[in-house]
Design an enzyme around this catalytic site. Sequence first.
Site, PDB file in Angstrom:
ATOM      1  CD  GLU A 201       0.045  -9.794   0.960  1.00 34.89           C
ATOM      2  OE1 GLU A 201       0.109  -9.129  -0.078  1.00 34.89           O
ATOM      3  OE2 GLU A 201       1.057 -10.164   1.588  1.00 34.89           O
TER       4      GLU A 201
ATOM      5  CB  SER B  89      -2.649   7.976  -9.760  1.00 37.45           C
ATOM      6  OG  SER B  89      -3.277   6.749  -9.989  1.00 37.45           O
ATOM      7  N   PRO B  90      -0.129  10.114 -11.500  1.00 37.17           N
ATOM      8  CG  PRO B  90       0.814  10.696 -13.544  1.00 37.17           C
ATOM      9  CD  PRO B  90       0.087   9.586 -12.845  1.00 37.17           C
ATOM     10  N   GLY B  91      -1.466  12.541 -11.233  1.00 37.57           N
ATOM     11  CA  GLY B  91      -2.306  13.707 -10.968  1.00 37.57           C
ATOM     12  C   GLY B  91      -2.469  13.986  -9.486  1.00 37.57           C
TER      13      GLY B  91
ATOM     14  CB  ILE C  57      -4.100  16.074   5.644  1.00 34.53           C
ATOM     15  CG1 ILE C  57      -4.035  17.440   4.991  1.00 34.53           C
ATOM     16  CG2 ILE C  57      -5.514  15.766   6.115  1.00 34.53           C
ATOM     17  CD1 ILE C  57      -4.347  18.586   5.912  1.00 34.53           C
TER      18      ILE C  57
ATOM     19  CD  GLU D 171      -0.018  -8.332  11.753  1.00 34.50           C
ATOM     20  OE1 GLU D 171      -0.489  -7.250  12.125  1.00 34.50           O
ATOM     21  OE2 GLU D 171       0.669  -9.076  12.477  1.00 34.50           O
TER      22      GLU D 171
ATOM     23  CD  GLU E 227       5.557  -7.749  -1.512  1.00 34.37           C
ATOM     24  OE1 GLU E 227       4.577  -8.531  -1.587  1.00 34.37           O
ATOM     25  OE2 GLU E 227       5.727  -6.996  -0.537  1.00 34.37           O
TER      26      GLU E 227
END
Length: 182
Positions: free
Chosen positions: A142, A113-115, A14, A140, A92
């Site tokens: 952040e 969030s495995p749902g 989608i 850029e 990071e």
Amino acid sequence: MDHLIEKTLSSKEIFKGRVIDLYVEEVELPNGKTSTREIVKHPGAVAVIAITPEDKILMVEQFRKPLGRTLVEIPAGKLEKGEQPDATARRELEEETGYTCKDLQPLISFYTSPGFADELVHLFIAENLEKLEIAADLDEDEFLDVMEVTLDEAQEMIQTKQIFDAKTAFAVQYLQLKKHFE
């Protein structure tokens, strides 16, 4: 366990984004009926518990648009294509805090969030930190503030909902348990 499996009948992309892709899938349920699942595809991420030589936790405060507010979090970011989690964790840490580390150890990986999403976060602990002479550049888009907090301060931030995301709350609880069992 096979009696719980949902068979994918069709899958339609989608939306294809910079960070996530969204699919709608028609599935056959274990009872033979059909249903629709909306699924967020994510490349995965890392999060880093960074401990300073003074035994403080490096945190970053940044605005989170979906929530309309700032949160205090441990340094984190998404995996780039082909990048190993430990390399992402170092990158990071350097980008978000201006520190690098001599010791970086994986702790655990977990789904957020495995749902509805397949995002897998790899949690690391970084110790023997060293301040970079030349700080790495943030992304850029952040903007964040770096903080050093004690474990007690972090626990208080959970109570006041300054820390309000699962990965950071998990990290603070991990440190609390680690301290308890030392």
